[in-house]
Design an enzyme around this catalytic site. Structure first.
Site, PDB file in Angstrom:
ATOM      1  N   GLU A 350       0.832  -1.198   0.000  1.00 23.33           N
ATOM      2  CA  GLU A 350       0.000   0.000   0.000  1.00 23.33           C
ATOM      3  C   GLU A 350       0.868   1.250   0.000  1.00 23.33           C
ATOM      4  O   GLU A 350       0.471   2.287  -0.530  1.00 23.33           O
ATOM      5  CB  GLU A 350      -0.946   0.005   1.205  1.00 23.33           C
ATOM      6  N   HIS A 381       6.451 -26.862   4.038  1.00 27.03           N
ATOM      7  CA  HIS A 381       5.587 -27.942   3.573  1.00 27.03           C
ATOM      8  C   HIS A 381       4.491 -27.416   2.651  1.00 27.03           C
ATOM      9  O   HIS A 381       3.505 -28.108   2.413  1.00 27.03           O
ATOM     10  CB  HIS A 381       4.990 -28.669   4.774  1.00 27.03           C
ATOM     11  N   LYS A 503     -13.842   1.628  -3.992  1.00 26.84           N
ATOM     12  CA  LYS A 503     -14.829   2.056  -2.999  1.00 26.84           C
ATOM     13  C   LYS A 503     -15.985   2.795  -3.671  1.00 26.84           C
ATOM     14  O   LYS A 503     -17.161   2.575  -3.355  1.00 26.84           O
ATOM     15  CB  LYS A 503     -14.175   2.987  -1.971  1.00 26.84           C
TER      16      LYS A 503
END
EC number: 5.3.1.9
Length: 540
Positions: A350, A381, A503
């Site tokens: 960001e 793993h 947004k």
């Protein structure tokens, strides 16, 4: 002046061509690695941390050129401007003074405001921890629910989890961020309204996800027996917009202030960290701040050649802008640091995921790499196969805590052994000849599959013990690394315009999901089809 027009740039390009085919295995060979060894030359300390850069694709000449790059790009000037409270966030006309939140000098910017708010936090945290602040039936608080998103969630959640071993056992801390109702619903199953305190954290107090969850939580309190006039015992707000907090229904006395000169992803040191302070207490919160201040002072005063945030940032530039690395991995060999990679995702991407330079010109070079990670040994793993034998270069930060913070001490040598062995294996690899010997004459076809190219760069950060102070230093190290890279890339790490468009369109789409009718020409055909399917499923 842009990155690739700096005077040092051609020299760095030429140097890259000289060493691009070198192998770390050769640099560590006994014949070449004489005193002082690579480990001795490329291990540096600061702020209570140690960083071993020796398994990186760098030489003394590389570091000299990269430090020259930092100077030519104005890293020191950008650093000093930030500490001085200058407008280093020009697109929003703001300072970025998260360092002032942990400064211990009365001469620090906004010292009186910061000290007063921290004292208010401490009084409140002490009251909650001691059982003096009670719920509407007089029961002590045993659950704290932090509702926020982004910087209002990731930092506090990461720190509370990391410092669980020094947190009070009397209060459980829960974090709700996602607007998906499942996030809040799962917390509601585990809490009792009579014993729960909600901390609503939003800089503007208008954030969609946060306010949706806050309203639902308030409704839950009332539906489960809390009188509306007693909600003040259960809700506090943290915001830079106190008027909106009061408008929501939180008592003015229960409002804690943050400021617009602190970015969200840098805000855990402020009242945004109230959940941290309740969990670990004001004294340990002060130690967290002190550790960050230790790293601030190291960053501000250490020579660039031995400056951990500077070196970490420059090594990242080396891989991103010369070797073409698309991502980098953070692998903390500490379950306590489970949420550090997700915290750093926001901090790094960001901040530096930008294409526009400070002057508005677009970059013609890569900026932020993709940041990702998982605690060791889990990652071994899952994705270490790709790191060892895949064709993609992924630089790695290993983080090792040398002493355990838990009573199962016999596990710890195994954990550290895995961390150090992975860095060695990634560096050394296994040649085809070595693989043929392992495969043996009966299975020569296996040799290519048993070959490891090695030469995979890693940095190992060492922490003696995970304490509030060392954690503070570790977080601040990465904060300042971000600033170093932003200065070199000539971008602003303190805004985040990239989150805005989604947004805006999200509000339009939300209205269309419940509107009586939707004009299909309002959106592109794909989005219109998605809305139509969702409307059908929702019964609209």
């Amino acid at each position: 002046m842009t990155l690739n027009s700096l005077p040092v740039w051609p020299a760095l390009q030429a140097h890259y061509e000289e060493i691009r085919d070198a192998h770390l295995r050769d640099w560590f060979a006994p014949a070449n690695d004489r005193a002082p060894t690579r480990a001795e030359r490329f291990t540096f300390e600061g702020g209570g941390l140690a960083a071993d850069f020796s398994k990186n694709l760098i030489t003394d000449a590389t570091l000299a050129l990269l430090v020259r790059l930092a100077r030519e790009a104005g890293v020191e000037a950008r650093r000093d401007a930030m500490f001085a409270g200058e407008t280093v966030n020009p697109t929003e006309g703001r300072a970025a003074l998260h360092t002032a939140l942990r400064a211990n000098s009365p001469d620090a910017p906004f010292h009186a405001q910061v000290a007063a708010e921290r004292a208010k936090m401490a009084r409140f945290a002490d009251a909650v921890r001691a059982g003096a602040w009670t719920g509407y039936t007089g029961k002590r608080i045993r659950h704290v629910v932090n509702i926020g998103i982004g910087g209002s969630d990731l930092g506090p959640k990461m720190v509370v989890h990391a410092l669980h071993h020094v947190a009070t056992p009397d209060i459980a801390t829960h974090f709700v961020s996602n607007v998906d109702g499942a996030d809040l619903a799962r917390v509601l199953e585990r809490i009792d309204p009579q014993e729960t305190l909600a901390i609503i954290v939003s800089k503007t107090f208008t954030t969609l996800e946060t306010m949706t969850n806050a309203r639902s939580l308030r409704e839950w309190f009332v539906a489960n027996g809390c009188p509306e006039d007693a909600l003040a015992k259960h809700f506090v707000g943290v915001s830079a917009n106190p008027a909106e907090v009061v408008k929501f229904g939180i008592a003015e006395a229960n409002v804690f202030e943050m400021w617009d000169w602190v970015g969200g992803r840098y805000s855990l040191w402020s009242a945004v960290g109230l959940s941290i302070m309740i969990a670990i207490g004001p004294e340990r919160f002060a130690e967290l701040l002190a550790g960050a201040h230790d790293m601030d002072e190291h960053f501000r005063t250490a020579p660039l050649e031995r400056n951990l945030p500077v070196l970490q940032g420059l090594v990242g530039i080396w891989y991103r802008n010369f070797f073409g690395a698309q991502s980098y991995l953070v692998a903390p060999y500490s379950e306590a640091l489970h949420y550090l990679p997700s915290y750093l995702q926001q901090l790094e991407m960001e901040s530096n995921g930008k294409s526009a330079q400070i002057d508005g010109a677009f970059v013609d070079y890569p900026t932020s790499a993709v940041t990702w990670g998982e605690p060791g040994t889990n990652g071994q793993h899952a994705f270490f196969q790709m790191l060892h034998q895949g064709p993609t270069l992924v630089p790695i930060d290993f983080i090792a805590v040398l002493t355990p913070e838990h009573p199962l001490a016999s596990h710890h040598p195994k954990l550290l052994a895995n961390c150090f062995a992975q860095s060695e294996a990634l560096m050394l690899g296994r040649t085809l000849d070595e693989a043929r010997k392992i495969a043996g004459p009966a299975h020569p076809e296996l040799a290519p599959h048993l070959t490891f190219p090695g030469n995979r760069p890693t940095t190992t950060l060492l922490v003696d013990a995970l304490t509030p102070r060392t954690l503070g230093a570790l977080i601040a190290l990465y904060e300042h690394k971000v600033l170093v890279q932003a200065a070199v890339w000539n971008i602003n790490p303190f805004d985040q315009w990239g989150v805005e468009l989604g947004k805006i369109l999200g509000k339009v789409v939300e209205a269309d999901l419940t509107a009586p009718q939707v004009d299909p020409a309002k959106h592109d055909s794909s989005t219109s089809a998605l809305i139509a399917r969702a409307r059908k499923a929702l019964g609209e």
